[in-house]
Design a protein around this motif. Sequence first.
Motif, PDB file in Angstrom:
ATOM      1  N   GLN A 161       1.872   1.947  -3.484  1.00 53.19           N
ATOM      2  CA  GLN A 161       0.739   2.472  -4.261  1.00 53.19           C
ATOM      3  C   GLN A 161       0.470   3.940  -3.927  1.00 53.19           C
ATOM      4  OE1 GLN A 161      -2.475  -0.226  -3.527  1.00 53.19           O
ATOM      5  NE2 GLN A 161      -1.466  -1.897  -4.595  1.00 53.19           N
ATOM      6  N   PHE A 213      -0.558  -2.259 -11.349  1.00 57.31           N
ATOM      7  CA  PHE A 213      -1.057  -1.045 -10.692  1.00 57.31           C
ATOM      8  C   PHE A 213      -0.542   0.196 -11.415  1.00 57.31           C
ATOM      9  CE2 PHE A 213      -0.846   2.412  -7.641  1.00 57.31           C
ATOM     10  CZ  PHE A 213      -2.101   2.362  -7.040  1.00 57.31           C
ATOM     11  N   GLU A 247      -5.439  -3.510  -9.277  1.00 61.79           N
ATOM     12  CA  GLU A 247      -4.975  -4.148  -8.042  1.00 61.79           C
ATOM     13  C   GLU A 247      -6.096  -4.984  -7.404  1.00 61.79           C
ATOM     14  OE1 GLU A 247      -5.498  -2.552  -4.582  1.00 61.79           O
ATOM     15  OE2 GLU A 247      -4.312  -4.120  -3.634  1.00 61.79           O
ATOM     16  N   SER A 252       0.837  -1.217   0.000  1.00 62.60           N
ATOM     17  CA  SER A 252       0.000   0.000   0.000  1.00 62.60           C
ATOM     18  C   SER A 252       0.861   1.253   0.000  1.00 62.60           C
ATOM     19  CB  SER A 252      -0.909   0.025   1.231  1.00 62.60           C
ATOM     20  OG  SER A 252      -1.865  -0.976   1.134  1.00 62.60           O
TER      21      SER A 252
END
Length: 294
Positions: free
Chosen positions: A99, A151, A136, A96
């Motif tokens: 991202q 992603f 994702e 995360s």
Amino acid sequence: MDSIQTPNGDAPKLSEWVKQVVPTETVLRHPPLLPSAMTSLLKDSEDRSLDETVELVEHDETTSARILLWANSASSGAVEGITDLKTAIMRVGVGSMVQITLLSKFKSFLTVPLKTYGISGEDFWMHAFATAVAAESIEADLSFRVSPECFVAGLVHDVGKIFIDRYQEVFASAPMDRIENGDGELARHQQEVDMYGLGHATIGASVARHWGFGPTVVDCLAHHHDTIDGNSPEVKVLQLANQIAKSIGRKGGGDLVDDELNQLLRSLQLDMHDYEKIRNRSRNKLTKLAGTLK
Ligand SMILES: [Fe+2]
Ligand SMILES: [Fe+2]
């Protein structure tokens, strides 16, 4: 469908112009994140130590603040306030964190209005953001692993449109026609190819190559509007993510007709029930992440 206004006779061919512009364009010489850092973030994330991971982002105040915000949001499950980056990254997980960093870095670059396509800056960004999140979100329902690079491929998949828009602005004789939204992205992509011999998919792939992304991202961008047969699983994931992003976007709908969507889903061993689940998961994550990126 309105056609794109033909550039005047003195204009270079789009293919030649792209070859010249991609290496020299200021924003491309200074991409939102250095290629080495992007590659480093996307790959080896499981092998990298936490301290090394912190080092990659701690100098960047905006990104660090967003990671802290996400770590302290209700959705991350934090019970007490987290104030240091290392604890925040431990809380949200490296995946995360990567991202959020990529979203944070690309947000302003991709919030750009595209007059030729009649797309506002906010809509262009939201489509990129939603495609990344959907890409994702698909993996949880797949029976096989796909590259985490899906992603970023989702995030930058339409970057070639920025160049076509710029080319139109510089070389098209005024007034410039707009490409009709109603006919969908696939039809518009075909229109680009018919008109110029190449579309935003090919241009996006050369931009991604120039930025230093690996073959997975380049391949995804190059083929995201190809027919389904023969594409890699990552390209198919991006195609499905593009469709989901459209369907949950402001205007709704999508480019694929029912037969094409069913064929794409079957090729990923998914069905319409999975599709609805993925759409809901994507919508929820998008809402949560959007708060972090404000
Ligand atoms: Fe596209
Ligand atoms: Fe798209």
